[in-house]
Design a protein around this motif. Sequence first.
Motif, PDB file in Angstrom:
ATOM      1  N   LYS A   1      -4.958  21.781  -5.830  1.00 30.05           N
ATOM      2  CA  LYS A   1      -5.719  20.828  -5.100  1.00 30.05           C
ATOM      3  C   LYS A   1      -4.814  20.105  -4.055  1.00 30.05           C
ATOM      4  CE  LYS A   1      -7.746  17.121  -6.628  1.00 30.05           C
ATOM      5  NZ  LYS A   1      -8.463  16.203  -7.311  1.00 30.05           N
ATOM      6  N   PHE A   2      -5.229  20.285  -2.651  1.00 30.80           N
ATOM      7  CA  PHE A   2      -4.242  19.914  -1.600  1.00 30.80           C
ATOM      8  C   PHE A   2      -4.701  18.614  -1.100  1.00 30.80           C
ATOM      9  CE2 PHE A   2      -3.267  19.526   2.813  1.00 30.80           C
ATOM     10  CZ  PHE A   2      -1.758  19.671   2.639  1.00 30.80           C
ATOM     11  N   GLY A   3      -3.985  17.796  -1.157  1.00 25.88           N
ATOM     12  CA  GLY A   3      -3.947  16.484  -0.191  1.00 25.88           C
ATOM     13  C   GLY A   3      -2.662  16.157   0.526  1.00 25.88           C
ATOM     14  N   LEU A   4      -2.445  14.853   0.541  1.00 27.45           N
ATOM     15  CA  LEU A   4      -0.930  14.409   0.847  1.00 27.45           C
ATOM     16  C   LEU A   4      -0.232  14.879  -0.399  1.00 27.45           C
ATOM     17  CD1 LEU A   4      -0.533  11.524   2.924  1.00 27.45           C
ATOM     18  CD2 LEU A   4      -0.420  13.635   3.765  1.00 27.45           C
ATOM     19  N   THR A   5      -0.537  14.845  -1.658  1.00 29.60           N
ATOM     20  CA  THR A   5       0.269  15.645  -2.704  1.00 29.60           C
ATOM     21  C   THR A   5      -0.484  16.629  -3.087  1.00 29.60           C
ATOM     22  OG1 THR A   5      -1.100  13.970  -4.167  1.00 29.60           O
ATOM     23  CG2 THR A   5       1.144  12.964  -3.459  1.00 29.60           C
ATOM     24  N   LEU A   6       0.337  17.254  -3.878  1.00 26.27           N
ATOM     25  CA  LEU A   6      -0.133  18.642  -4.554  1.00 26.27           C
ATOM     26  C   LEU A   6      -0.617  18.403  -6.019  1.00 26.27           C
ATOM     27  CD1 LEU A   6      -0.684  21.518  -3.043  1.00 26.27           C
ATOM     28  CD2 LEU A   6       1.685  22.046  -4.085  1.00 26.27           C
TER      29      LEU A   6
ATOM     30  N   LEU B   1      12.983   7.983  -4.123  1.00 31.13           N
ATOM     31  CA  LEU B   1      13.446   8.885  -4.586  1.00 31.13           C
ATOM     32  C   LEU B   1      14.195   8.575  -5.919  1.00 31.13           C
ATOM     33  CD1 LEU B   1      15.051  12.180  -3.221  1.00 31.13           C
ATOM     34  CD2 LEU B   1      16.069  11.220  -5.112  1.00 31.13           C
ATOM     35  N   PRO B   2      15.051   7.663  -5.922  1.00 33.31           N
ATOM     36  CA  PRO B   2      15.815   7.295  -6.888  1.00 33.31           C
ATOM     37  C   PRO B   2      15.178   6.697  -8.311  1.00 33.31           C
ATOM     38  CG  PRO B   2      16.782   6.302  -4.805  1.00 33.31           C
ATOM     39  CD  PRO B   2      15.481   6.733  -4.541  1.00 33.31           C
ATOM     40  N   LEU B   3      14.091   5.884  -7.639  1.00 37.24           N
ATOM     41  CA  LEU B   3      13.012   5.698  -9.003  1.00 37.24           C
ATOM     42  C   LEU B   3      12.227   6.752  -9.659  1.00 37.24           C
ATOM     43  CD1 LEU B   3      11.674   3.327 -10.533  1.00 37.24           C
ATOM     44  CD2 LEU B   3      10.212   3.027  -8.654  1.00 37.24           C
ATOM     45  N   ALA B   4      11.955   7.494  -8.674  1.00 35.60           N
ATOM     46  CA  ALA B   4      11.114   8.689  -8.957  1.00 35.60           C
ATOM     47  C   ALA B   4      12.018   9.449  -9.988  1.00 35.60           C
ATOM     48  CB  ALA B   4      10.662   9.456  -7.887  1.00 35.60           C
ATOM     49  N   TYR B   5      13.193   9.655  -9.693  1.00 37.40           N
ATOM     50  CA  TYR B   5      14.132  10.535 -10.581  1.00 37.40           C
ATOM     51  C   TYR B   5      14.104  10.254 -11.871  1.00 37.40           C
ATOM     52  CZ  TYR B   5      18.459  12.536 -12.349  1.00 37.40           C
ATOM     53  OH  TYR B   5      19.533  13.127 -12.874  1.00 37.40           O
ATOM     54  N   ARG B   6      14.365   8.679 -11.981  1.00 37.67           N
ATOM     55  CA  ARG B   6      14.545   8.109 -13.350  1.00 37.67           C
ATOM     56  C   ARG B   6      13.068   8.065 -14.159  1.00 37.67           C
ATOM     57  NH1 ARG B   6      18.664   3.278 -13.220  1.00 37.67           N
ATOM     58  NH2 ARG B   6      19.836   3.734 -11.404  1.00 37.67           N
ATOM     59  N   MET B   7      12.121   7.968 -13.628  1.00 39.94           N
ATOM     60  CA  MET B   7      10.739   7.913 -14.254  1.00 39.94           C
ATOM     61  C   MET B   7      10.243   9.085 -14.574  1.00 39.94           C
ATOM     62  SD  MET B   7       9.537   5.067 -14.947  1.00 39.94           S
ATOM     63  CE  MET B   7       7.687   5.239 -15.163  1.00 39.94           C
ATOM     64  N   VAL B   8      10.421  10.061 -13.902  1.00 37.37           N
ATOM     65  CA  VAL B   8       9.958  11.615 -14.384  1.00 37.37           C
ATOM     66  C   VAL B   8      10.441  12.355 -15.292  1.00 37.37           C
ATOM     67  CG1 VAL B   8       9.707  13.921 -13.427  1.00 37.37           C
ATOM     68  CG2 VAL B   8       8.967  11.985 -11.865  1.00 37.37           C
TER      69      VAL B   8
ATOM     70  N   LEU C   1       0.856  -1.064  -0.110  1.00 39.36           N
ATOM     71  CA  LEU C   1       0.093  -0.004  -0.152  1.00 39.36           C
ATOM     72  C   LEU C   1       1.204   1.432  -0.068  1.00 39.36           C
ATOM     73  CD1 LEU C   1      -2.649   1.373   0.368  1.00 39.36           C
ATOM     74  CD2 LEU C   1      -2.554   1.271   2.761  1.00 39.36           C
ATOM     75  N   ASP C   2       1.977   1.294   0.906  1.00 40.04           N
ATOM     76  CA  ASP C   2       2.851   2.365   0.919  1.00 40.04           C
ATOM     77  C   ASP C   2       3.449   2.615  -0.324  1.00 40.04           C
ATOM     78  OD1 ASP C   2       2.044   2.924   3.497  1.00 40.04           O
ATOM     79  OD2 ASP C   2       4.083   1.916   4.207  1.00 40.04           O
ATOM     80  N   LEU C   3       3.991   1.548  -1.041  1.00 38.48           N
ATOM     81  CA  LEU C   3       4.645   1.719  -2.381  1.00 38.48           C
ATOM     82  C   LEU C   3       3.797   2.132  -3.436  1.00 38.48           C
ATOM     83  CD1 LEU C   3       7.124  -0.892  -1.625  1.00 38.48           C
ATOM     84  CD2 LEU C   3       7.686   1.480  -1.371  1.00 38.48           C
ATOM     85  N   PHE C   4       2.674   1.378  -3.447  1.00 39.52           N
ATOM     86  CA  PHE C   4       1.757   1.887  -4.600  1.00 39.52           C
ATOM     87  C   PHE C   4       1.257   3.353  -4.380  1.00 39.52           C
ATOM     88  CE2 PHE C   4       1.402  -2.397  -5.974  1.00 39.52           C
ATOM     89  CZ  PHE C   4       1.128  -2.523  -7.147  1.00 39.52           C
ATOM     90  N   ILE C   5       0.910   3.936  -3.310  1.00 39.10           N
ATOM     91  CA  ILE C   5       0.378   5.165  -3.077  1.00 39.10           C
ATOM     92  C   ILE C   5       1.575   6.197  -3.412  1.00 39.10           C
ATOM     93  CG2 ILE C   5      -0.161   6.996  -1.344  1.00 39.10           C
ATOM     94  CD1 ILE C   5      -1.951   4.868  -0.305  1.00 39.10           C
ATOM     95  N   ALA C   6       2.942   5.755  -2.647  1.00 37.84           N
ATOM     96  CA  ALA C   6       3.960   6.807  -2.937  1.00 37.84           C
ATOM     97  C   ALA C   6       4.509   6.597  -4.345  1.00 37.84           C
ATOM     98  CB  ALA C   6       5.163   6.433  -2.067  1.00 37.84           C
ATOM     99  N   GLY C   7       4.454   5.487  -5.116  1.00 37.66           N
ATOM    100  CA  GLY C   7       5.141   5.562  -6.476  1.00 37.66           C
ATOM    101  C   GLY C   7       4.367   5.863  -7.559  1.00 37.66           C
TER     102      GLY C   7
END
Length: 535
Positions: free
Chosen positions: A511-516, A475-482, A335-341
């Motif tokens: 629109k504000f939530g945990l992410t913007l 962060l390392p995965l997000a860096y590559r994907m974005v 759950l954590d990784l799907f939401i964060a990723g």
Amino acid sequence: MQCARYLPDKARTSPINTLQSCKHIDCERQRRKMEIMDYLIFPLSIFLVWRCIRVFTSRPIHSKSSTTKLPPGPRPLPIIGNFFELGNKPHQSLANLSKTYGPLVTLKLGSTTVINVSSPHTAEEVLHKNDHVMSNRPTLDAARALDHHEFSMVWLPAAAHWRNLRKVCTLQMLTVQRLNASQALRQKKVQELVDHVHERCSSGLAVDIGRAAFTTALNLISNTFFSIDLAHYRSNSSQDFKELVWNVMEETGRPNVADYLPALRFIDPQGIRRRNAVYLKKLFDIFDGIINQRSQLRASSVTSSGTNDVLDALLRLTKENDHEFSYNDMKHLLLDLFIAGTDTTSSPLEWAMAELLHNPTTMAKARTELQEVIGKDRPVEESDIAKLPYLQAVVKETLRLHPPAPLLSRHKAGSRRGNWRLHSAKGCAIGRDPNIWSNQNSFVPERFLESKIDFKGRDFELIPFGSGRRICPGLPLAYRMVHLMLASLLHSFDWKLENGMKAEDMDMSEKFGLTLQKAMPLRAIPVRVQRPLPI
């Protein structure tokens, strides 16, 4: 309507089908109604439990003998403190308060004292020099739904269990070796995104950028974990999953009186924990179905068709040492990784595309760089990213203005430091501080071309993913994907706004939530590339 539980014998077709009976989870009108009710229920709840609250509020947080002097801040109201000053966009409210009271602002929120940090120097003191003291996080009441806080890497205290989960996460997914080994999978999923955009381009249809990016990120993660796609570009399944993920993040990010007045926690006055439990249950149903199918496959004599993914590794861990990594640990980690990723990858991409469409000259510069470095006859590869300094500057500038999780960096002081918490308004105060950034509210990637500032947690002027022990492990995965998705979309297509809209007429509100997220989803029409590109 109850969500139909995903059954293992149906899992081979489409695990995400369990969401089809859960459509239209929340319409915009219901969201507005909930926001209004949040602020109506609050004073009523205060009145009903007045005597109980006085027990907590009549006792000073710091004893008179304490030498601790708190930073300045607005005068709190009786009992509720400064709760209403946060508003429905607390990240912006905190940034505005820092302009009045300075880089450290004290707020009284119910029975809790919160100190907002909005300067690089102080952020370094908290997140680096005193990381061992400030590495815990206060548990939000929304995270208590289905006991998520007892298993989640996000909310657990920085102790043995948390370290074990983070180690599992890093070793199974995020080491340099693992990321290099999965490069072909990322390339394949980004190519599927480009193919989808080509189809829309041929039909002259607009692309919902956030939705397409979310589908790409979701399928990358689901293939990494389960070796299957959980969504398709031409169906609503990814949007259904996105709604579930966003609802979890929105409820968790919603101002909740139960977080600041613990006496109200047992009645959940705003219904946030109850609603979050519904969304989490639906997500866990999906995971349960996939896990049960894989467990049955592993237990049978039938081979697993060559699968050796993260799920196989996690199932082995639960068998080898159940007391250190249990079945519940696995579900909550998923759950954590799907939401964060998913959302924290798709949201920065949508904001980057929005800012580039809002600034056509900047987009032309980024695309010219891509043409000069990549050429026109091959797709963008991960190895190309290091040769694209302007594209990297675009991503940094996007994260400065629109950090994925502007208020997630909450830290709780140890018992010796008192009963207080720190927030880091890392994207909207530090990222828009005129003392640090010139022309701070404008999108100017050029500011990073001659700067060594990066967003990997070492430069406290730019910490969109946090820093220290609690830095985002993905962060390392997000860096590559974005970078790869953004470069591929810019290199393969010209872009124009839908319905002939002009750049200056774009809605860039948040629109504000945990992410913007963007308040209005970005829809843009891809156009076949015309060479050469003018600047």
